[in-house]
Design a protein around this motif. Structure first.
Motif, PDB file in Angstrom:
ATOM      1  N   VAL A   1      -6.520  63.788  55.164  1.00 21.36           N
ATOM      2  CA  VAL A   1      -7.356  62.945  54.303  1.00 21.36           C
ATOM      3  C   VAL A   1      -7.185  63.263  52.820  1.00 21.36           C
ATOM      4  O   VAL A   1      -7.584  62.471  51.974  1.00 21.36           O
ATOM      5  N   GLU A   2      -6.600  64.397  52.497  1.00 20.09           N
ATOM      6  CA  GLU A   2      -6.393  64.756  51.085  1.00 20.09           C
ATOM      7  C   GLU A   2      -5.465  63.760  50.396  1.00 20.09           C
ATOM      8  O   GLU A   2      -5.655  63.425  49.225  1.00 20.09           O
ATOM      9  N   ASP A   3      -4.446  63.318  51.092  1.00 19.90           N
ATOM     10  CA  ASP A   3      -3.505  62.337  50.546  1.00 19.90           C
ATOM     11  C   ASP A   3      -2.977  61.523  51.719  1.00 19.90           C
ATOM     12  O   ASP A   3      -1.919  61.818  52.285  1.00 19.90           O
ATOM     13  N   ILE A   4      -3.727  60.488  52.081  1.00 17.50           N
ATOM     14  CA  ILE A   4      -3.398  59.724  53.285  1.00 17.50           C
ATOM     15  C   ILE A   4      -2.012  59.075  53.226  1.00 17.50           C
ATOM     16  O   ILE A   4      -1.241  59.184  54.189  1.00 17.50           O
ATOM     17  N   PRO A   5      -1.629  58.413  52.117  1.00 13.01           N
ATOM     18  CA  PRO A   5      -0.280  57.820  52.080  1.00 13.01           C
ATOM     19  C   PRO A   5       0.827  58.853  52.294  1.00 13.01           C
ATOM     20  O   PRO A   5       1.786  58.607  53.026  1.00 13.01           O
ATOM     21  N   ALA A  27      -1.262  51.284  59.043  1.00  9.63           N
ATOM     22  CA  ALA A  27      -0.192  50.952  59.984  1.00  9.63           C
ATOM     23  C   ALA A  27       1.001  50.336  59.268  1.00  9.63           C
ATOM     24  O   ALA A  27       2.158  50.571  59.636  1.00  9.63           O
ATOM     25  N   ASN A  28       0.744  49.560  58.214  1.00 14.25           N
ATOM     26  CA  ASN A  28       1.834  48.998  57.409  1.00 14.25           C
ATOM     27  C   ASN A  28       2.597  50.091  56.676  1.00 14.25           C
ATOM     28  O   ASN A  28       3.833  50.061  56.592  1.00 14.25           O
ATOM     29  N   LEU A  29       1.857  51.047  56.113  1.00 22.24           N
ATOM     30  CA  LEU A  29       2.505  52.172  55.437  1.00 22.24           C
ATOM     31  C   LEU A  29       3.395  52.939  56.413  1.00 22.24           C
ATOM     32  O   LEU A  29       4.529  53.308  56.086  1.00 22.24           O
ATOM     33  N   PHE A  30       2.854  53.187  57.611  1.00 21.55           N
ATOM     34  CA  PHE A  30       3.632  53.905  58.627  1.00 21.55           C
ATOM     35  C   PHE A  30       4.909  53.133  58.950  1.00 21.55           C
ATOM     36  O   PHE A  30       5.998  53.713  59.026  1.00 21.55           O
ATOM     37  N   ALA A  31       4.783  51.818  59.173  1.00 15.60           N
ATOM     38  CA  ALA A  31       5.939  51.007  59.551  1.00 15.60           C
ATOM     39  C   ALA A  31       7.025  51.060  58.483  1.00 15.60           C
ATOM     40  O   ALA A  31       8.214  51.214  58.790  1.00 15.60           O
ATOM     41  N   LEU A  69      -3.976  64.683  62.372  1.00 18.78           N
ATOM     42  CA  LEU A  69      -4.816  63.532  62.030  1.00 18.78           C
ATOM     43  C   LEU A  69      -6.257  63.941  61.768  1.00 18.78           C
ATOM     44  O   LEU A  69      -6.958  63.307  60.977  1.00 18.78           O
ATOM     45  N   HIS A  70      -6.717  64.988  62.459  1.00 23.30           N
ATOM     46  CA  HIS A  70      -8.109  65.429  62.336  1.00 23.30           C
ATOM     47  C   HIS A  70      -8.267  66.603  61.367  1.00 23.30           C
ATOM     48  O   HIS A  70      -9.340  67.204  61.307  1.00 23.30           O
ATOM     49  N   SER A  71      -7.214  66.894  60.639  1.00 22.69           N
ATOM     50  CA  SER A  71      -7.276  68.011  59.689  1.00 22.69           C
ATOM     51  C   SER A  71      -7.628  67.510  58.292  1.00 22.69           C
ATOM     52  O   SER A  71      -7.486  66.332  57.970  1.00 22.69           O
ATOM     53  N   SER A  72      -8.077  68.426  57.450  1.00 27.50           N
ATOM     54  CA  SER A  72      -8.415  68.072  56.060  1.00 27.50           C
ATOM     55  C   SER A  72      -7.166  67.693  55.270  1.00 27.50           C
ATOM     56  O   SER A  72      -7.231  66.919  54.316  1.00 27.50           O
ATOM     57  N   LYS A  73      -6.003  68.224  55.670  1.00 30.58           N
ATOM     58  CA  LYS A  73      -4.755  67.924  54.971  1.00 30.58           C
ATOM     59  C   LYS A  73      -4.425  66.437  55.043  1.00 30.58           C
ATOM     60  O   LYS A  73      -3.873  65.875  54.096  1.00 30.58           O
TER      61      LYS A  73
END
Length: 395
Positions: A136-140, A242-246, A130-134
């Motif tokens: 935020v590069e492509d959050i979805p 959170a919706n995407l995760f669900a 979660l805290h890595s650059s990977k």
């Protein structure tokens, strides 16, 4: 002379979601009188005290001993699944509820030897990513990976087992009246105990599944976020994540894509009934996920949602009345074990906490007769190495 602790009256009032005015009306006294009781400026008359203890299911002694409840969570760490960010105004009342449920669960768990929960292990495993650059590069895409890993880690093979799997992982899931604006919320307490609180208003099984997965997303991805300081735009983004995760968690991409390809008319909501039976996810949520995965184009998606509106499926979908919602069972099972094995007896509630059984019945949304079979228990001789004697905690 015994001292009346007004702070405990405040806690009980907030625990029951009452304003000072509402409590005053129930007691047929002035709001000013309630304020004086709570600020230790006035001790209630005996007849008022009797009304209060009956209303809140406690003994008189409850108010004459210092509070045993300590804050276990701060307001900024409560994540809501709500229609509007303004619903956070209710948070302060929910903090008192969380303090109480965490206290009693923490007390009852002391009699059991419990391993480190799998949800805690999963949270620790995911946090570095979660805290890595990977991330935020492509959050979805990152969220899809987290959802897939979480489903595998929790060993969820079918969504019908979602409630059981989440509770088995160490999450405490409870039901209570959250009103009409809040579907659910989640939090991690200072005891590192994860909670998902579901609204008790009647809701379909498939929508409840999405609420559970949505809050699981918050527990896994947003523990370190200050929810209270978010702007409305930032709050919408967190809810979107959170919706995407669900959706990713409940509808595994590879399997769902293969099933979706078999649909004859993917823009027709009625074509999704078999998928709804399989995944126990709403037709609306499946359409949302299909569009996010690129399985429907813009025109198909627009027609799909137009049909949802036309058929009034946004309020009630086919199969909603056939799929039975699953109720939480972890707290109930914990209490059943404690009382069936006679580690505690019902009178202990009064002797130790100065409450009566109906207090816990309401707190944990149990059946009204839950404690009846334990009032006069039969002798039960057993050997269990995983139960600790209550005497250890009375000294």
């Amino acid at each position: 002379m015994f001292m009346f602790f007004g702070e405990k009256l405040t806690q009980l009032r907030e625990l029951n979601g009452l304003s000072r005015k509402e409590l005053a009306d129930k007691l047929t006294i002035s709001e000013q009188a309630v304020w004086q009781y709570e600020t230790d400026n006035l001790v209630p008359r005996i007849e008022i005290l009797n009304q209060i203890k009956t209303l809140f299911s406690v003994d008189t002694k409850f108010f004459f001993q210092t509070t045993f409840i300590e804050p276990v969570v701060s307001e900024e760490h409560v994540a809501y699944r709500a229609k509007d960010r303004d619903s956070r105004k209710k948070t302060k009342l929910e903090l008192t509820y969380l303090d109480y449920v965490d206290y009693y669960i923490n007390y009852f768990e002391k009699f059991l030897v419990t391993p480190t929960s799998s949800i805690t292990k999963l949270q620790l495993q995911i946090k570095p990513f979660l805290h890595s650059s990977k991330f935020v590069e492509d959050i979805p895409r990152s969220i899809a990976k987290i959802a897939s890993y979480s489903r595998q880690s929790l060993q969820l093979h079918h969504n019908k087992d979602l409630m059981y799997v989440l509770e088995s992982s160490g999450i405490y899931i409870l039901e209570k009246d959250l009103g009409t604006e809040i579907d659910a919320y989640s939090v991690i307490t200072k005891h590192n105990r994860s909670f998902i609180i579901l609204g008790s208003l009647k809701k379909t099984a498939v929508r409840r599944n999405f609420d559970l997965a949505h809050e699981l997303g918050h527990l896994l991805m947003h523990e370190d976020i200050d929810m209270e300081s978010l702007t409305k735009k930032e709050h919408r983004e967190i809810e979107h994540q959170a919706n995407l995760f669900a959706a990713d968690f409940l509808l595994p991409e590879e399997e769902f894509t293969a099933d979706f390809a078999e649909l004859q008319r993917k823009s027709n909501p009625d074509s999704y009934l078999d998928l709804k039976r399989k995944y126990l996810v709403s037709i609306a949520a499946m359409g949302y996920h299909a569009y996010q995965l690129g399985l429907m184009n813009y025109q198909e998606n627009r027609y799909f949602y137009g049909q949802l509106t036309k058929k009034k499926y946004k309020t009630f979908e086919p199969l909603d009345d056939e799929i039975v919602p699953i109720k939480p069972g972890r707290v109930k099972s914990l209490l059943q074990l404690i009382y069936k094995k006679q580690v505690l007896a019902v009178p202990d509630l009064s002797n130790i906490f100065h409450i009566i059984p109906s207090f816990l019945v309401k707190l944990f949304n149990l059946n009204p007769d839950f404690f009846d079979e334990y009032v006069a228990p039969k002798p039960d001789y057993f050997s269990a190495t995983n139960i600790i004697s209550i005497d250890k905690f009375r000294n």
